[in-house]
Design a protein around this motif. Structure first.
Motif, mmCIF file in Angstrom:
data_model
loop_
_atom_site.group_PDB
_atom_site.id
_atom_site.type_symbol
_atom_site.label_atom_id
_atom_site.label_comp_id
_atom_site.label_asym_id
_atom_site.label_seq_id
_atom_site.Cartn_x
_atom_site.Cartn_y
_atom_site.Cartn_z
ATOM 1 N N ARG A 274 0.756 -1.443 0.312
ATOM 2 C CA ARG A 274 -0.372 -0.624 0.062
ATOM 3 C C ARG A 274 1.256 1.154 0.107
ATOM 4 N NH1 ARG A 274 -5.428 -0.276 3.095
ATOM 5 N NH2 ARG A 274 -5.975 -1.396 1.696
ATOM 6 N N GLN A 275 0.975 1.826 -0.624
ATOM 7 C CA GLN A 275 1.344 3.440 -0.895
ATOM 8 C C GLN A 275 1.095 4.392 -0.464
ATOM 9 O OE1 GLN A 275 4.032 4.117 -4.226
ATOM 10 N NE2 GLN A 275 2.727 6.428 -3.940
ATOM 11 N N LEU A 276 1.101 4.811 0.531
ATOM 12 C CA LEU A 276 0.685 6.051 1.470
ATOM 13 C C LEU A 276 1.171 7.067 0.867
ATOM 14 C CD1 LEU A 276 0.778 4.655 4.840
ATOM 15 C CD2 LEU A 276 -1.190 4.444 3.151
ATOM 16 N N THR A 277 0.357 8.527 -0.289
ATOM 17 C CA THR A 277 0.750 9.780 -0.317
ATOM 18 C C THR A 277 0.515 10.905 0.362
ATOM 19 O OG1 THR A 277 0.771 8.186 -2.695
ATOM 20 C CG2 THR A 277 1.384 11.464 -2.664
ATOM 21 N N PHE A 278 2.052 11.760 0.594
ATOM 22 C CA PHE A 278 1.342 12.648 1.217
ATOM 23 C C PHE A 278 2.263 14.268 0.357
ATOM 24 C CE2 PHE A 278 2.055 9.373 4.911
ATOM 25 C CZ PHE A 278 1.073 9.666 5.443
ATOM 26 N N GLU A 279 1.325 15.082 0.618
ATOM 27 C CA GLU A 279 1.879 16.519 -0.090
ATOM 28 C C GLU A 279 1.996 16.989 1.550
ATOM 29 O OE1 GLU A 279 0.361 20.560 -0.988
ATOM 30 O OE2 GLU A 279 -0.821 18.894 -0.876
ATOM 31 N N VAL A 280 4.431 17.135 1.290
ATOM 32 C CA VAL A 280 4.877 18.227 1.627
ATOM 33 C C VAL A 280 6.038 19.274 1.433
ATOM 34 C CG1 VAL A 280 5.297 15.057 2.965
ATOM 35 C CG2 VAL A 280 6.997 16.588 1.149
ATOM 36 N N THR A 281 6.145 20.141 2.044
ATOM 37 C CA THR A 281 6.968 20.985 2.211
ATOM 38 C C THR A 281 8.553 20.083 2.285
ATOM 39 O OG1 THR A 281 6.898 22.292 4.077
ATOM 40 C CG2 THR A 281 4.711 22.741 1.908
ATOM 41 N N VAL A 282 9.437 21.341 1.716
ATOM 42 C CA VAL A 282 10.272 21.371 2.245
ATOM 43 C C VAL A 282 11.789 22.288 2.139
ATOM 44 C CG1 VAL A 282 10.642 18.965 0.758
ATOM 45 C CG2 VAL A 282 10.927 21.238 -0.951
ATOM 46 N N THR A 283 12.485 22.436 3.141
ATOM 47 C CA THR A 283 13.624 23.838 3.385
ATOM 48 C C THR A 283 13.953 24.188 1.897
ATOM 49 O OG1 THR A 283 14.918 21.964 3.742
ATOM 50 C CG2 THR A 283 13.746 23.016 5.418
ATOM 51 N N ARG A 284 14.054 23.325 0.998
ATOM 52 C CA ARG A 284 14.859 23.917 -0.292
ATOM 53 C C ARG A 284 14.673 23.470 -1.142
ATOM 54 N NH1 ARG A 284 20.809 25.054 0.932
ATOM 55 N NH2 ARG A 284 21.235 23.051 1.929
ATOM 56 N N THR A 285 14.145 23.366 -2.356
ATOM 57 C CA THR A 285 14.057 22.331 -3.784
ATOM 58 C C THR A 285 15.194 21.806 -4.832
ATOM 59 O OG1 THR A 285 13.444 24.452 -5.243
ATOM 60 C CG2 THR A 285 11.059 23.094 -4.373
ATOM 61 N N GLY A 286 16.051 22.219 -4.328
ATOM 62 C CA GLY A 286 17.352 21.966 -4.743
ATOM 63 C C GLY A 286 18.494 22.067 -3.608
ATOM 64 N N PRO A 287 19.882 21.401 -4.289
ATOM 65 C CA PRO A 287 19.908 20.370 -5.321
ATOM 66 C C PRO A 287 18.970 19.002 -5.119
ATOM 67 C CG PRO A 287 22.016 20.602 -3.916
ATOM 68 C CD PRO A 287 21.352 21.696 -3.579
ATOM 69 N N VAL A 288 18.885 18.777 -6.127
ATOM 70 C CA VAL A 288 18.795 17.720 -6.098
ATOM 71 C C VAL A 288 19.311 16.221 -6.022
ATOM 72 C CG1 VAL A 288 16.734 15.687 -7.304
ATOM 73 C CG2 VAL A 288 15.954 17.787 -6.660
ATOM 74 N N THR A 289 19.478 15.882 -5.035
ATOM 75 C CA THR A 289 21.069 14.430 -5.892
ATOM 76 C C THR A 289 19.782 13.032 -5.952
ATOM 77 O OG1 THR A 289 22.131 16.021 -3.958
ATOM 78 C CG2 THR A 289 22.818 14.201 -4.037
ATOM 79 N N LEU A 290 20.908 12.539 -6.411
ATOM 80 C CA LEU A 290 19.901 11.364 -6.648
ATOM 81 C C LEU A 290 20.575 9.829 -5.580
ATOM 82 C CD1 LEU A 290 18.425 11.883 -10.093
ATOM 83 C CD2 LEU A 290 17.192 11.765 -8.037
#
Length: 317
Positions: A274-290
């Motif tokens: 079961r995937q539970l999905t949440f709307e979140v805010t982040v402290t900053r949107t980058g950089p994205v590190t994969l």
């Protein structure tokens, strides 16, 4: 200093504080300054240690450190007056021992993000809640996120600093603010025969959402998905959400805003998931590190990449 012994009204007060905050110990002192001094001492802060503190706070948040010959390291605060999580990591050195957070003017600091930073760098997390009696963040009372929290017995003007009402923290509406939320989710899943959970985050930058692509050789290779991952055994749903977003993207959740719903699927190992999905805010949107995907993309509602039908339906409601 504190009154010697533990009896009478002192014991009654400390017992009431333990119950209210849901902690094992509550110790009363003659002042918030004395309590902060004792907290640093009990945390074994010693000469030469550095403690990160907000630049805007009452002097006693930092001044006891000088008595211990430790070094307060001031970092910037955000528009709400609280310590800015995005400035903390740049201040960490090999001598850093702890982070002290002040919850100013009744508004909780971004504790989910700060807690994750402290865990990543193996730092003690301490709280000065003298302005925030009774305030909560993500369903937890301030003062209970770290090793210790201090709450001085002083009044805070109900309209905050200079007559202005402090803004309401978005995290106060977090689904995890309801103490029954996770139990309800788990009970429903058990009834439905769900074998494991995955948590997913809708992270936005303006009107665009963040999607990650599964690499070649993986289950459902090439499919785009939300930042997501498995809830480990004995791990809370909220804790898993914070961890997975940090591990998969390098971003840190500031607040969990809303529960968007769930869908079920069969994993590569055959487990009903079961995937539970949440709307979140982040402290900053980058950089994205994969770390587990081979590409990322910020996409608007009309340019969503090749995601599953279940994800597309959920994010376009």
């Amino acid at each position: 200093m504190r009154l010697p012994g533990r009896s009478g009204i002192v014991a009654d007060l400390e017992d009431a504080l333990q119950d209210y905050f849901g902690v094992r110990h509550a110790v009363t002192f003659s002042s918030g300054t004395a309590a902060l001094h004792a907290t640093y001492d009990a945390a074994r802060i010693k000469a030469g240690d550095e403690v990160i503190v907000p630049a805007w706070t009452f002097h006693a948040t930092a001044s006891p450190l000088f008595h211990l010959r430790a070094v307060p390291v001031l970092v910037e605060t955000g528009a709400d007056g609280n310590i800015d999580p995005t400035t903390i990591e740049d201040a960490i050195t090999p001598r850093t021992r702890a982070i002290m957070v002040t919850h100013l003017w009744g508004r909780p600091a971004a504790m989910l993000a700060i807690q994750a930073i402290a865990k990543t760098h193996n730092l003690l997390l301490l709280e000065d809640g003298s302005h925030s009696h009774g305030a909560s963040h993500g369903g937890k009372k301030v003062g209970t996120f770290g090793l210790a929290g201090v709450s001085a017995g002083r009044a805070v003007h109900p309209r905050g600093h200079q007559g202005e009402r402090p803004p309401q923290g978005a995290a106060m509406n977090s689904p995890f603010a309801d103490p029954t939320f996770e139990d309800t989710i788990r009970a429903a899943a058990e009834t439905d025969g769900v074998e494991r959970f995955v948590v997913a985050a809708v992270i936005t930058d303006g009107d665009r959402m963040l999607f990650l692509r599964r690499p070649a050789g993986e289950f459902m290779a090439g499919l785009w998905e939300l930042p997501s991952g498995k809830v480990e055994k004995d791990e809370g749903i909220e804790q898993a959400l914070l961890r997975e977003v940090a591990e998969e993207t390098g971003l840190r959740i500031d607040a969990v805003e809303k529960y968007l719903g769930h869908f079920d699927y069969t994993s590569g190992s055959g487990a009903l998931t079961r995937q539970l999905t949440f709307e979140v805010t982040v402290t900053r949107t980058g950089p994205v590190t994969l770390t587990e995907h081979d590409a990322h993309e910020w996409a608007g509602p009309d340019e969503i990449p090749a995601v599953s039908d279940a994800v597309r339906e959920l994010v376009t409601r």
